[in-house]
Write a protein that holds these residues in place. Structure first.
Motif, PDB file in Angstrom:
ATOM      1  N   ARG A   3      19.792  49.092   1.240  1.00 32.81           N
ATOM      2  CA  ARG A   3      18.933  48.894   0.069  1.00 32.81           C
ATOM      3  C   ARG A   3      19.785  49.040  -1.189  1.00 32.81           C
TER       4      ARG A   3
ATOM      5  N   ARG B  53      23.331  51.487  -7.112  1.00 37.54           N
ATOM      6  CA  ARG B  53      23.753  52.162  -5.881  1.00 37.54           C
ATOM      7  C   ARG B  53      23.333  51.366  -4.657  1.00 37.54           C
TER       8      ARG B  53
ATOM      9  N   GLU C 104      14.654  59.824  -3.302  1.00 37.32           N
ATOM     10  CA  GLU C 104      14.562  58.415  -3.645  1.00 37.32           C
ATOM     11  C   GLU C 104      13.100  58.024  -3.811  1.00 37.32           C
ATOM     12  N   ARG C 105      12.805  57.260  -4.858  1.00 39.08           N
ATOM     13  CA  ARG C 105      11.456  56.777  -5.100  1.00 39.08           C
ATOM     14  C   ARG C 105      11.421  55.269  -4.870  1.00 39.08           C
ATOM     15  N   ASP C 106      10.263  54.779  -4.401  1.00 45.10           N
ATOM     16  CA  ASP C 106      10.123  53.351  -4.138  1.00 45.10           C
ATOM     17  C   ASP C 106      10.408  52.519  -5.378  1.00 45.10           C
ATOM     18  N   ASP C 107      10.042  53.045  -6.557  1.00 46.03           N
ATOM     19  CA  ASP C 107      10.250  52.248  -7.759  1.00 46.03           C
ATOM     20  C   ASP C 107      11.695  52.247  -8.221  1.00 46.03           C
ATOM     21  N   ASP C 108      12.562  53.014  -7.506  1.00 51.14           N
ATOM     22  CA  ASP C 108      13.993  52.984  -7.808  1.00 51.14           C
ATOM     23  C   ASP C 108      14.687  51.809  -7.120  1.00 51.14           C
ATOM     24  N   VAL C 109      14.022  51.206  -6.134  1.00 52.62           N
ATOM     25  CA  VAL C 109      14.653  50.196  -5.284  1.00 52.62           C
ATOM     26  C   VAL C 109      14.512  48.806  -5.895  1.00 52.62           C
ATOM     27  N   ALA C 110      15.662  48.146  -6.041  1.00 48.09           N
ATOM     28  CA  ALA C 110      15.664  46.776  -6.572  1.00 48.09           C
ATOM     29  C   ALA C 110      15.602  45.745  -5.455  1.00 48.09           C
TER      30      ALA C 110
ATOM     31  N   HIS D 186      19.577  50.067  -5.197  1.00 52.14           N
ATOM     32  CA  HIS D 186      18.773  50.735  -6.211  1.00 52.14           C
ATOM     33  C   HIS D 186      18.993  50.082  -7.575  1.00 52.14           C
ATOM     34  N   LYS D 187      18.067  50.342  -8.472  1.00 53.66           N
ATOM     35  CA  LYS D 187      18.122  49.707  -9.777  1.00 53.66           C
ATOM     36  C   LYS D 187      19.325  50.143 -10.599  1.00 53.66           C
ATOM     37  N   ASP D 188      19.891  51.297 -10.270  1.00 53.66           N
ATOM     38  CA  ASP D 188      21.084  51.736 -10.973  1.00 53.66           C
ATOM     39  C   ASP D 188      22.365  51.174 -10.351  1.00 53.66           C
TER      40      ASP D 188
END
Length: 303
Positions: free
Chosen positions: A16, A22, A3-9, A18-20
């Motif tokens: 948490r 999840r 998981e990358r920090d920039d994946d988190v919305a 994620h931008k997708d």
């Protein structure tokens, strides 16, 4: 996949996003245990289905019966877990509700309501209301569950829960006061360390409830008219000093007393204690035992 920090919305206390799309809940799935009979206390338990669609089930607890002719009060218990965790079938909640049943000589119906993200809010409120309606369906002594038909006193019904379950308790009892519920009488409501608006959890609750009215949503911030028509005679609220929800419980009692509601409200402040310490630890030790006995006295009063 890492998981990358920039994946988190969105990042919330319990999960948490994620931008997708999840959703990752921080705590692992709750281990569930089957119903069982306790040879020491005599408390028995079994599961029942309230509704197949949406899926709602309950765990029913029956204390040791010494006088079959004596009808027993009923407690609808609503577990906590931030609207996204825990279960009526977890070891923690099975053990705690069974302890209350043994001490208070009460029949308990512990509801397994829908959790976010599989079933967003308001599933928790609707499922808990369905469980209360299911209990009421036994008032004619011909419902699907024999323990309720044979042993329940439908004039002495209680609704209670902790944390998220305390919040749900308010909404369920408020709904009973608003629309009525034939077949039973709710004597009391118990809110243990309940969640209400005004904390860091507000935006998390609104994310779990896609259709909401913002920070003034009445399920988070009860309106005066909802408090005034609360559908029970007595309310017992516990608030823990070291809990970030401490003021939630205290404010609830203050607003309830100011609303014009005609019932009796009591606040018990658990000084030096953390959120839901009575569920996490041994319910028969120290301050947890004190809380348990206060709850038991509340149920057994006037019996």
């Amino acid at each position: 996949m890492a998981e990358r920090d920039d994946d988190v919305a969105h990042e919330f206390p319990f999960f948490r996003v994620h931008k997708d799309g999840r959703v990752v809940v921080f705590r692992p799935p709750t281990e569930k245990i089957p119903p069982c009979d306790d040879p020491i206390t005599g408390v028995r338990s079994k599961d029942a289905i309230v509704s197949a669609e949406p899926p709602v089930s309950v765990r029913i607890f029956l204390p040791k019966i010494t006088d079959p002719s004596r009808k027993l009060p009923v407690l609808l218990y609503i577990h906590g877990g931030g609207f996204c965790m825990q279960s009526a079938f977890s070891r923690q909640y099975h053990s705690y509700v069974a302890t209350v049943v043994a001490e208070a000589n009460v029949i308990a119906v512990s509801v397994e309501y829908g959790l976010f993200p599989d079933r967003p809010i308001p599933a928790c409120y609707e499922d808990s209301w369905a469980a209360l309606q299911w209990i009421a369906s036994h008032a004619g002594r011909s419902g699907p569950e024999s323990w309720l038909n044979n042993h329940a006193d439908f004039e002495r019904v209680f609704v209670g829960g902790d944390s998220a379950g305390g919040n749900i308790t308010h909404t369920v009892v408020g709904r009973a006061g608003k629309v009525g519920l034939s077949g039973l009488k709710i004597v009391g409501a118990v809110l243990m360390h309940p969640f209400f608006g005004g904390t860091v959890d507000d935006h998390m609750w609104m994310y779990m409830c896609p259709e909401n009215e913002g920070l003034q949503d009445r399920r988070m911030k009860p309106a005066v008219e909802d408090l005034k028509r609360l559908g029970c005679e007595r309310v017992l609220v516990f608030a823990a000093e070291k809990d970030h929800l401490f003021e939630s419980g205290r404010n609830y009692v203050r607003e309830l007393k100011k609303s014009g509601w005609g019932g009796e409200a009591e606040l018990v402040e658990n000084w030096g204690s953390e959120h839901c310490f009575h569920i996490i630890g041994n319910p028969r030790e120290g301050k947890a035992e004190d809380l348990l006995q206060k709850l038991v006295s509340f149920i057994k009063r006037d019996s």
